[in-house]
Enzyme design. Sequence first.
Site, PDB file in Angstrom:
ATOM      1  N   THR A  57      13.671  -6.570   2.356  1.00  0.00           N
ATOM      2  CA  THR A  57      12.505  -7.417   2.650  1.00  0.00           C
ATOM      3  C   THR A  57      11.227  -6.923   1.981  1.00  0.00           C
ATOM      4  O   THR A  57      10.275  -7.677   1.847  1.00  0.00           O
ATOM      5  CB  THR A  57      12.225  -7.470   4.166  1.00  0.00           C
ATOM      6  OG1 THR A  57      11.875  -6.151   4.614  1.00  0.00           O
ATOM      7  CG2 THR A  57      13.413  -8.023   4.926  1.00  0.00           C
ATOM      8  N   HIS A  92     -15.880  -5.218  -4.270  1.00  0.00           N
ATOM      9  CA  HIS A  92     -14.497  -4.810  -4.072  1.00  0.00           C
ATOM     10  C   HIS A  92     -14.386  -3.292  -3.981  1.00  0.00           C
ATOM     11  O   HIS A  92     -13.630  -2.765  -3.151  1.00  0.00           O
ATOM     12  CB  HIS A  92     -13.598  -5.362  -5.179  1.00  0.00           C
ATOM     13  CG  HIS A  92     -13.511  -6.850  -5.174  1.00  0.00           C
ATOM     14  ND1 HIS A  92     -13.149  -7.568  -4.061  1.00  0.00           N
ATOM     15  CD2 HIS A  92     -13.755  -7.759  -6.139  1.00  0.00           C
ATOM     16  CE1 HIS A  92     -13.175  -8.865  -4.346  1.00  0.00           C
ATOM     17  NE2 HIS A  92     -13.543  -9.001  -5.597  1.00  0.00           N
ATOM     18  N   HIS A 105      -8.823  -7.200  -6.797  1.00  0.00           N
ATOM     19  CA  HIS A 105      -9.693  -6.994  -5.640  1.00  0.00           C
ATOM     20  C   HIS A 105      -9.434  -5.697  -4.897  1.00  0.00           C
ATOM     21  O   HIS A 105     -10.369  -5.111  -4.360  1.00  0.00           O
ATOM     22  CB  HIS A 105      -9.532  -8.145  -4.642  1.00  0.00           C
ATOM     23  CG  HIS A 105      -9.998  -9.460  -5.170  1.00  0.00           C
ATOM     24  ND1 HIS A 105     -10.075 -10.584  -4.377  1.00  0.00           N
ATOM     25  CD2 HIS A 105     -10.403  -9.857  -6.399  1.00  0.00           C
ATOM     26  CE1 HIS A 105     -10.505 -11.608  -5.094  1.00  0.00           C
ATOM     27  NE2 HIS A 105     -10.707 -11.186  -6.334  1.00  0.00           N
ATOM     28  N   ASP A 130      16.006   1.321  -1.587  1.00  0.00           N
ATOM     29  CA  ASP A 130      17.186   1.643  -0.793  1.00  0.00           C
ATOM     30  C   ASP A 130      18.369   0.861  -1.343  1.00  0.00           C
ATOM     31  O   ASP A 130      18.252   0.171  -2.366  1.00  0.00           O
ATOM     32  CB  ASP A 130      16.933   1.374   0.695  1.00  0.00           C
ATOM     33  CG  ASP A 130      16.813  -0.101   1.043  1.00  0.00           C
ATOM     34  OD1 ASP A 130      16.869  -0.971   0.133  1.00  0.00           O
ATOM     35  OD2 ASP A 130      16.664  -0.405   2.239  1.00  0.00           O
ATOM     36  N   CYS A 186      13.103  -2.879  -1.155  1.00  0.00           N
ATOM     37  CA  CYS A 186      14.183  -2.879  -0.172  1.00  0.00           C
ATOM     38  C   CYS A 186      14.549  -4.348   0.053  1.00  0.00           C
ATOM     39  O   CYS A 186      14.101  -5.210  -0.701  1.00  0.00           O
ATOM     40  CB  CYS A 186      13.806  -2.154   1.127  1.00  0.00           C
ATOM     41  SG  CYS A 186      12.494  -2.883   2.120  1.00  0.00           S
TER      42      CYS A 186
END
Length: 146
Positions: free
Chosen positions: A67, A134, A98, A8, A65
């Site tokens: 955060t 995994h 993993h 964004d 973005c």
Amino acid sequence: MKISIGCDHGALELKNKVVQHLTDAGHEVTDFGTHTPDSCDYPDFAAAAARAVADGCCDRGIVLCTTGIGVSIAANKVRGIRCALLSDTKSAQLTREHNDTNMMAIGAGIISQELALEIVDIWVNTEFSGSDRHARRIEKVMALEK
């Protein structure tokens, strides 16, 4: 490697640096935008980048973005996506080894450009361990989509 990318307005500058960094390293990058600093809605760009991975057009994807939280949530809503929000190098390594993540998210307002590029390099260059334990866990996670 073919890599999709989307962001964004809050991460436009970092996205452009990541695109250039990946291109310089020889990767093919498909940029789903945004391409301007105008306010926009992150789900539009995160979903486009995620769909390219889910559809097999790209091997992996990166979303950004301010955060990293919103784009990671949006990407993970696309069936077949395992997107990890990353802010340190150890998690970048382990999420590939993993969890065999096929997408990563970065918060442009949370980490430095230098650290972001280091995380991208580690994540792009780390392979899935292939460990049975995994693989079994990934299958269980992906079964939650059904």
